[in-house]
Scaffold this motif. Structure first.
Motif, PDB file in Angstrom:
ATOM      1  N   SER A 129       0.847  -1.190   0.000  1.00 52.81           N
ATOM      2  CA  SER A 129       0.000   0.000   0.000  1.00 52.81           C
ATOM      3  C   SER A 129       0.880   1.236   0.000  1.00 52.81           C
ATOM      4  CB  SER A 129      -0.920   0.016   1.228  1.00 52.81           C
ATOM      5  OG  SER A 129      -1.667   1.216   1.274  1.00 52.81           O
ATOM      6  N   SER A 131      -0.763   4.310  -0.294  1.00 49.83           N
ATOM      7  CA  SER A 131      -1.725   5.381  -0.021  1.00 49.83           C
ATOM      8  C   SER A 131      -2.445   5.099   1.291  1.00 49.83           C
ATOM      9  CB  SER A 131      -2.759   5.487  -1.147  1.00 49.83           C
ATOM     10  OG  SER A 131      -2.135   5.718  -2.390  1.00 49.83           O
ATOM     11  N   HIS A 155     -10.109   0.477  -3.651  1.00 51.10           N
ATOM     12  CA  HIS A 155      -8.698   0.754  -3.930  1.00 51.10           C
ATOM     13  C   HIS A 155      -7.750  -0.207  -3.205  1.00 51.10           C
ATOM     14  CE1 HIS A 155      -9.492   4.507  -6.057  1.00 51.10           C
ATOM     15  NE2 HIS A 155     -10.393   4.783  -5.134  1.00 51.10           N
ATOM     16  N   ALA A 157      -6.269   0.269  -0.607  1.00 59.03           N
ATOM     17  CA  ALA A 157      -5.224   1.015   0.095  1.00 59.03           C
ATOM     18  C   ALA A 157      -5.415   0.821   1.601  1.00 59.03           C
ATOM     19  CB  ALA A 157      -5.327   2.495  -0.264  1.00 59.03           C
TER      20      ALA A 157
END
Length: 257
Positions: A129, A131, A155, A157
């Motif tokens: 990850s 983000s 996502h 993330a």
């Protein structure tokens, strides 16, 4: 002058040096009493007047600031963590602008940083990850539809979720609907960096069960994603001997991880 100051995530010694100095100099302090560690008020001088904003409206807060300004006094508006995240400072600053009252803003250590320190966690791991999404569930305060938990979950993330401890069953449902597996690692951190801090590693599917078992009903952050536990990540290029930087030439071929 009004100083907006981030009190930090909980521990009294995690306030910044600048924030502590402002408190020591303040004539008036308005602090978020339901969230700020009261030990931080020990930095104030004996003649400082202290107000607990948990019992005040926005209008009450501004009135105190106006009266202090008219008397030539310095005010500290003391918020939890770093007030740029769910701190409701913009509405205060806009009114101060209208009233031509000068202010500045001293950042603090956010609870999401305190939670990471509680877990010895790095949110951004190479190939896992890069983000971090900071968000919350909608409650009495709405969230724009385009910022739904489901849309962010897609996502994969790292997610840090504030202000949602009382809605964990629904949070799990939305995270899974958005794309996380029920077995995705998760963590609940209660009162990060406070003396009574608690932390629990669980999964997306067991968030509500874990909170109920440990009587966690408020003042907690949820962290979601493979960065929480056990992920196999790549070595950082910054310190890789086979990687040239502005300050260092590559010396060997990286073995990697």
């Amino acid at each position: 002058m009004v100083h907006f100051v981030g009190a930090g995530s909980g521990a009294a010694d995690l306030i910044t040096v600048r924030g502590k100095q402002y408190l020591e100099e303040a004539d008036v302090v308005i602090y978020a009493g339901s969230l700020v560690n009261p030990q931080i008020l020990d930095y104030t001088k004996d003649v400082c007047t202290i107000y607990n904003s948990a019992k005040m409206t926005l209008e009450d807060v501004i009135s105190v600031m106006e009266k202090a300004e008219a008397a030539g006094k310095t005010t500290v508006r003391l918020h939890t963590g770093d007030p740029c995240i769910y701190g409701a400072i913009r509405e205060q600053m806009d009114i101060l602008d209208e009233k031509k009252i000068a202010y500045d803003y001293c950042p603090g250590v956010s609870a999401f940083c305190g939670a990471a320190s509680a877990l010895n966690l790095e949110y951004t791991l190479p190939e896992i990850s890069q983000s971090v999404i900071i968000t919350r569930m909608e409650g009495r305060t709405p969230v724009p539809e385009r910022e739904s938990i489901q849309s962010f979950a897609a996502h994969h993330a790292t997610m840090v979720i504030f202000l949602s401890t009382g809605m964990l069953e629904e949070l799990s449902r939305r995270l899974i609907e958005g794309g996380y597996e029920a077995e995705t690692p998760a963590a609940i951190v209660y009162k990060a960096t406070w003396p009574d801090e608690k932390k629990f590693i669980c999964t997306v599917g067991t968030l509500a069960q874990t909170a109920k078992k440990n009587n966690i009903t408020k003042t907690a952050l949820m962290i979601i994603g493979d960065a929480v536990k056990g992920a196999k990540y790549d070595r950082s290029k910054l310190y890789d001997p086979g990687f040239t930087t502005e300050f260092r030439e590559a010396t060997s071929t990286s073995a990697g991880r």
